[in-house]
Design a protein around this motif. Structure first.
Motif, PDB file in Angstrom:
ATOM      1  N   ARG A 387      26.932  74.665  36.573  1.00 35.73           N
ATOM      2  CA  ARG A 387      27.583  75.264  35.400  1.00 35.73           C
ATOM      3  C   ARG A 387      28.866  74.572  34.753  1.00 35.73           C
ATOM      4  NH1 ARG A 387      30.229  80.405  35.322  1.00 35.73           N
ATOM      5  NH2 ARG A 387      30.444  81.129  33.102  1.00 35.73           N
ATOM      6  N   HIS A 388      29.704  74.417  35.644  1.00 37.03           N
ATOM      7  CA  HIS A 388      30.870  74.020  35.158  1.00 37.03           C
ATOM      8  C   HIS A 388      31.414  72.587  35.923  1.00 37.03           C
ATOM      9  CE1 HIS A 388      32.900  78.174  34.363  1.00 37.03           C
ATOM     10  NE2 HIS A 388      32.288  77.517  33.300  1.00 37.03           N
ATOM     11  N   ARG A 389      30.203  71.991  36.454  1.00 41.17           N
ATOM     12  CA  ARG A 389      30.168  70.546  37.097  1.00 41.17           C
ATOM     13  C   ARG A 389      28.781  70.474  37.683  1.00 41.17           C
ATOM     14  NH1 ARG A 389      34.678  68.274  41.635  1.00 41.17           N
ATOM     15  NH2 ARG A 389      33.302  66.342  41.956  1.00 41.17           N
ATOM     16  N   VAL A 390      28.470  69.065  37.622  1.00 41.85           N
ATOM     17  CA  VAL A 390      27.189  68.707  37.885  1.00 41.85           C
ATOM     18  C   VAL A 390      27.066  69.135  39.365  1.00 41.85           C
ATOM     19  CG1 VAL A 390      27.959  66.402  38.201  1.00 41.85           C
ATOM     20  CG2 VAL A 390      25.600  66.950  37.467  1.00 41.85           C
ATOM     21  N   LYS A 391      25.835  69.519  39.841  1.00 37.51           N
ATOM     22  CA  LYS A 391      25.753  69.962  41.088  1.00 37.51           C
ATOM     23  C   LYS A 391      24.372  69.081  41.396  1.00 37.51           C
ATOM     24  CE  LYS A 391      27.270  74.533  41.917  1.00 37.51           C
ATOM     25  NZ  LYS A 391      27.663  75.371  40.788  1.00 37.51           N
ATOM     26  N   SER A 392      23.436  68.782  40.640  1.00 40.01           N
ATOM     27  CA  SER A 392      22.220  68.226  41.058  1.00 40.01           C
ATOM     28  C   SER A 392      21.817  67.451  39.750  1.00 40.01           C
ATOM     29  CB  SER A 392      21.228  68.946  41.439  1.00 40.01           C
ATOM     30  OG  SER A 392      20.515  69.603  40.576  1.00 40.01           O
ATOM     31  N   ILE A 393      20.874  66.356  39.861  1.00 39.86           N
ATOM     32  CA  ILE A 393      20.254  65.640  38.860  1.00 39.86           C
ATOM     33  C   ILE A 393      18.674  65.738  39.238  1.00 39.86           C
ATOM     34  CG2 ILE A 393      22.180  64.532  38.407  1.00 39.86           C
ATOM     35  CD1 ILE A 393      20.821  61.999  39.776  1.00 39.86           C
ATOM     36  N   THR A 394      17.972  65.483  38.284  1.00 39.97           N
ATOM     37  CA  THR A 394      16.553  65.116  38.395  1.00 39.97           C
ATOM     38  C   THR A 394      16.143  63.827  38.085  1.00 39.97           C
ATOM     39  OG1 THR A 394      16.017  67.674  37.985  1.00 39.97           O
ATOM     40  CG2 THR A 394      14.069  66.162  37.918  1.00 39.97           C
TER      41      THR A 394
END
Lengths: 991, 100
Positions: A387-394
């Protein structure tokens, strides 16, 4: 120290803690930090909300190319500077800044609903949505847009800072103090001549500051840098200018350099000007402006924590900050590998390197393997979460044109990207140097120069430190080659316009221009809607039109547009680069010309007296003139009525010093005036005056004034107050270029003479005792006479003229005697109740007599015939400027607007100047307008309002009723003669 | 900012000191009354407005106050040469030589 600070890395001083505040919360940073690096060191990525969708945004770059992290730099209420890049703000103890574009807070922003509603905000949203109904624009749409649009807050008080400016010259100007610029400066310093080296950053060194492990000529890069800068600093012919942005590059190697002097200092340590604008002329210019890394375009590429690979590398190597603890890398260019390896070598976990290219250099693969980094070539990123910072990528595998929909989700707390590098050709393009497209790096590079300029290093498309330094040295006449262990490959075009995805591209937000919230689909939509030119696509989508001018977005946008258009990039072109390179304060541009020094105020020698006597002033051209002299709480209307009546009844005194004055001297002076003015001058006797009317060659009235003949070969010409420079230039033009055979000299004498006008029946009685050697009787010194004489013992030029219709004199004395004479006359005039009056009464009195004011009753399309002044034309003269035009078909045609007087049916109604005139009151709208009011006043003398107007065929309409439609009434008036008062001119000869 | 060579002062001075004064080599007719309306209109209003080499007048307003003529390229904005009023219009060869 937080877990993100790497105290063994960077150039920040870990012994010097600095306390700073962001959004009201206090944090600790280190000396040498920028706001961006200090926030990242505290684990803060979310720093702002985006312009249109109010999406959470973080820091994406490490320099002036930052597009997201815009903050309000707060040095007190009057010193709030909005839209400052967090990456260029140098931290000091007590530093304060706020985030922007959010309400009520950065973490919870109500307007972020725009993001969910984004389907309703397509490209050209404003153009499409707010078109209809038209009447909604002023009251509904514009206020609503203004309330939500825009980024930062404006300061609430006047700018208390001082700004400075100067002109400088040098033989060699070098822009950019990276490796190429410093190599150039060292060579130039040896060559001799004045050398200026500027860099926008607080610390000189450019990319070397982020490359501590580089070796140059056997030395570690930072040692080499320190030694080089010390050498340059010691050189007498070199000026080093950090914190100085070359904002524009203009003709003839003229550049603007904006130097920021105090913004990096605590407020109490800031002394002297805040900024200084240097205007520099350089014999040669060496541009070593480097290159800017391009973002990749993919869904969710704007999430806080997603940033340029080189930025992460800079934050680590220069500031000692890890932008995350588990960092993913996505790239189409080799340079991101070096960033990844630097991070890895600093014990930061690299989650994955995703390379959209299928083939990668074996050396890179080996280095990744050595560090145990998972490398996925031929892959793409299709989504980011957090939400406020990237946590995961696909990430998904790409097989040819197909993207495998089975993605793999990887956790990370930062994602760094590289889409290749864009040479910074901004200044080169300002100078009109041409560009050429290079496919291998997918960028425009300098081609042919237009000025004495050369680009070296990355801005020329020559990547790699060794090559850049050799080019820099060579450009400055040196031949030093540098031993640089520059073994990292710098290849990869990053030509991908958008990373491949299996998702519906119309449903994802892949940002191109982060600051203006423009996505890839916006650009494609613009093309689908028929926009073909890149200039139109830019304006319709607003790509590249934010305060960063598209530093990171222009080429990506261009490639997406080119692909949508089905044409190669070079055929699509490039939008124009315009100064300034980065946003520049108005203060820097204004320099010393602020406040009272903003514009020249010309004052007469009598101005001080008027000020002491309570005059209300008005600007007339550059002059300030007394408009009226209110007594005891009078308003303008009352003061003007009193001053005018006193002048007509007894005696008024008026400062006419601002009248333009030109002395025309020489054997051919009379002939010259014959040609310049409509009137005849040959037979005007010495000691006599005549009203002169000057036309442009087009036949329209240009200026007027009384001209006195002081001797056979000497005329004292007066002009309108505002027209003096124009008239002198006009005369000089004809004298120098058309009639150089005439023996005439022209001299401006406006400033040399103070002019005191005395008007009223008692004017002669007042001055008689003070005038020596002139018989003032009407026989000896009639109306329109002039004498050189003494007044109060002062050399004077005495005119008997009248702009009021009363007996009038104008006494010209050398300017420095003006006030003394004024005071003497004022004291002596008390017996006649002498009344000082201002320009307002001057206007009323002349209008009562129907005297025109050029520029008020004429507008550049009025001929002498139109103004009813045929009498001023010398009928026997063969030629004068403008004569031939008076026979032009359109000037002799019927229907021209002609000057007439107006008397309203209701004597109390004063018409508005500029009001339109119609012949009949009951017309449908739009009515047929036949003219307009040019002058309008209340005449105390006549007890009636009076007006002058230009009306079609007005001279034939005397006695007719016309109408002046106003919002609340239809005013009726009669067309009359332009002379309202004393038609016979008897007042001129009152004794 | 352009540097302009004043042919009277014989110095290159900043553009700020000068004022533009329209196209050069348009002489005021000796006898305006002898001209037809069309001819007079042409003298008054019609200018060449070329792309490329332009002959134009400038005045050194904040210097010697003299009018002079200049050859300037309207594409590049660059001054090719300046010369005094009354001197002949430079030939294409002279201009080409200066430009090379």
């Amino acid at each position: 120290m937080s877990q993100y600070r790497r105290t063994k890395k960077g150039r920040v001083d870990s012994r010097q803690q600095i306390s700073f505040s962001f959004d009201g919360k206090t944090y600790q940073g280190l000396k040498g930090d920028t706001l961006a690096s200090a926030l990242l060191a505290n684990g803060v990525h979310l720093v702002g909300r985006s312009f249109k969708y109010h999406r959470p945004r973080g820091i994406m770059a490490a320099g002036s190319d930052e597009a997201n992290a815009l903050v309000a730099f707060d040095r007190g209420e009057a010193r709030v500077t909005p839209n400052m890049r967090a990456t260029t703000l140098e931290l000091y103890d007590g530093f304060k800044a706020q985030s922007q574009n959010n309400w009520p807070s950065l973490n919870f922003d109500v307007t972020a609903i725009n993001d969910r509603l984004s389907a309703f905000f397509p490209a050209g949203f404003y153009n499409k949505t707010f078109m209809w109904p038209k009447s909604f624009w002023d009251k509904v749409y514009e206020p609503a847009i203004r309330a939500t649009a825009g980024l930062g807050p404006a300061p609430k008080a006047a700018d208390p800072d001082k700004y400075d400016a100067n002109y400088t010259h040098c033989e060699t100007l070098i822009v950019g103090a990276g490796p190429a610029g410093i190599a150039a400066a060292r060579a130039a310093a040896k060559k001799g001549g004045r050398v200026i080296l500027v860099d926008e950053q607080g610390e000189l060194g450019g990319s070397l500051l982020s490359a501590p492990d580089q070796k140059i000529d056997g030395q570690p890069a930072w040692d080499w840098l320190a030694e080089s800068l010390a050498e340059l600093d010691a050189a007498e012919n070199v000026t080093l200018m950090p914190r100085t942005t070359a904002i524009g590059y203009y003709h003839d190697n003229f550049l603007g350099l904006a130097e920021r002097l105090t913004d990096h200092l605590p407020e109490d340590a800031a002394e002297g000007p805040r900024e200084r604008l240097h205007r520099v002329w350089a014999q040669e210019v060496i541009l070593a402006t480097g290159a800017i890394e391009r973002p990749l375009v993919f869904a969710g590429n704007d999430r806080p924590g997603v940033m340029l690979a080189s930025a992460a590398q800079t934050f680590l190597n220069r500031y000692g900050v890890a932008v995350g603890e588990k960092i993913a890398v996505v790239t189409g260019h080799d340079s991101a590998y070096k960033a990844a390896f630097d991070l890895s070598d600093a014990d930061i976990e690299i989650a994955v390197i995703v390379d959209c290219r299928a083939q990668v250099d074996q050396k890179l693969i080996a280095e990744a393997e050595k560090r145990g980094i998972s490398l996925r070539t031929g892959h793409t990123v299709t989504a980011t979460k957090g939400r406020h910072r990237v946590k995961s990528i696909t990430i998904n595998k790409v097989n040819g044109d197909q993207v495998d929909p089975a993605g793999e989700t990887l956790e990370c707390d930062a994602l760094i990207m590289s889409g290749g590098w864009t040479p910074s050709v901004h200044l080169w393009s300002h100078s009109k140097g041409s560009l050429q497209w290079r496919d291998d790096i997918a960028a425009y590079v300098p081609d042919k120069p237009n000025e004495n300029a050369i680009c070296v290093g990355a801005c020329n498309g020559d990547f790699g430190i060794g090559a850049a330094m050799a080019a820099g040295a060579k450009a400055a006449g040196g031949d030093h080659t540098f031993d640089v262990d520059d073994t990292w490959p710098w290849t990869g075009a990053g030509t991908l316009e958008i990373l491949p995805t299996h998702r519906d591209e119309s449903r994802i937000k892949a940002f191109v221009d982060f600051q203006n919230d423009v996505t890839a689909k916006d650009i494609r939509l613009a093309v689908r809607e028929g926009f073909k030119s890149i200039e139109h696509i830019k304006r319709y989508t607003t790509t590249g039109m934010a305060t960063d001018q598209g530093k990171t977005s222009n080429l990506n946008g261009l490639q997406i547009a080119a692909s949508a258009l089905g044409r190669p990039v070079p055929q699509v072109g490039l939008t124009t680069f315009r100064p300034p390179y980065t946003p520049t304060t108005y203060g820097a541009l204004a320099g010393n010309n602020g406040g009272a020094a903003f514009d020249v105020v010309r004052k007469t020698s009598i101005d001080g007296w008027a000020e002491e006597h309570g005059a209300v002033f008005e600007p007339v051209g550059l002059w300030r003139r007394a408009r009226y002299f209110p007594r005891d709480g009078e308003d303008m209307h009352q003061a003007v009525a009193r001053e005018g009546k006193a002048t007509r009844d007894s005696l008024g005194i008026f400062d006419a010093s601002t009248l333009g004055k030109i002395e025309v001297v020489g054997p051919d002076a009379a002939e010259f005036l014959n040609r310049m003015y409509t009137n005849p001058w040959t037979k005007l006797g010495v000691g006599r005056c005549r009203y002169g009317l000057m036309l442009g060659e087009d036949g329209y009235i240009m200026d007027d004034g009384v001209i006195g003949r002081l001797a056979d070969d000497r005329f004292h010409v007066t002009t309108t107050t505002g027209g003096a420079p124009r008239v002198l230039a006009h005369m000089e033009d004809y004298l120098q270029t058309e009639w150089p055979d005439l023996d005439v000299w022209l001299t401006s004498i406006t400033e040399q003479w103070a002019v005191i006008a005395l008007n009223g029946p008692n004017a002669r009685k007042l001055i008689e005792p003070f005038v020596e050697g002139v018989d003032l009787s009407s026989d000896a010194f009639p109306h329109m006479a002039v004498r050189e004489c003494k007044v109060c013992g002062i050399d004077a030029r005495l005119f008997r003229v009248s702009f009021s219709g009363e007996l009038g004199f104008e006494i010209n004395v050398p300017a420095h005697y003006g006030r003394a004479l004024w005071e003497t006359l004022y004291a002596a005039g008390q017996q006649y109740d002498i009344t000082p009056y201002g320009t307002e009464v001057m206007h009323v009195l002349r209008a009562e007599k129907g005297f025109i004011i050029v520029g008020q009753d004429t507008d550049g399309t009025v001929t002498p015939y139109d103004a009813g002044m045929s009498w001023a034309i010398g009928k026997k003269k063969k030629d004068f400027v403008g004569k031939r035009s008076l026979a032009r078909p359109d000037i002799v045609a019927e229907g021209r607007k002609q000057l007439v007087g107006l008397m309203t049916k209701n004597p109390k109604t004063v018409l508005e100047e500029g009001a339109q005139i119609v012949m009949t009151p009951n017309q449908s709208i739009p009515m047929e307008m036949v003219g307009h009011v040019t002058s309008s006043y209340w005449s105390e003398t006549l007890g009636h309002s009076i007006a002058l107007a230009l009306v079609a065929d007005g001279h034939d309409l005397k006695g007719q009723t016309i109408y002046v439609p106003m919002p609340d009434e239809m005013i009726e008036a009669e067309i009359v003669d332009t002379i309202f008062y004393d038609k016979q001119g008897e007042q001129l000869n009152v004794f | 900012m352009m540097l302009i060579e004043c042919p009277v002062c014989k110095e290159k001075r900043p553009e700020l000191e000068f004022r533009y004064a329209g196209e050069a080599h348009i002489a005021r007719p000796e006898d305006p009354d002898a001209l037809s309306d069309q001819e007079w209109a042409k003298y008054l209003f019609i200018r060449s407005n070329p792309r490329g080499t332009h002959f134009e007048r400038w005045v050194h307003a904040h210097g010697c106050a003299k009018f002079f003529n200049a050859v300037r390229d309207t594409v590049t904005d660059k001054f090719v040469m300046t010369y005094k009023c009354g001197e002949a219009r430079p030939s294409p060869e002279q201009i080409a030589e200066r430009q090379s």
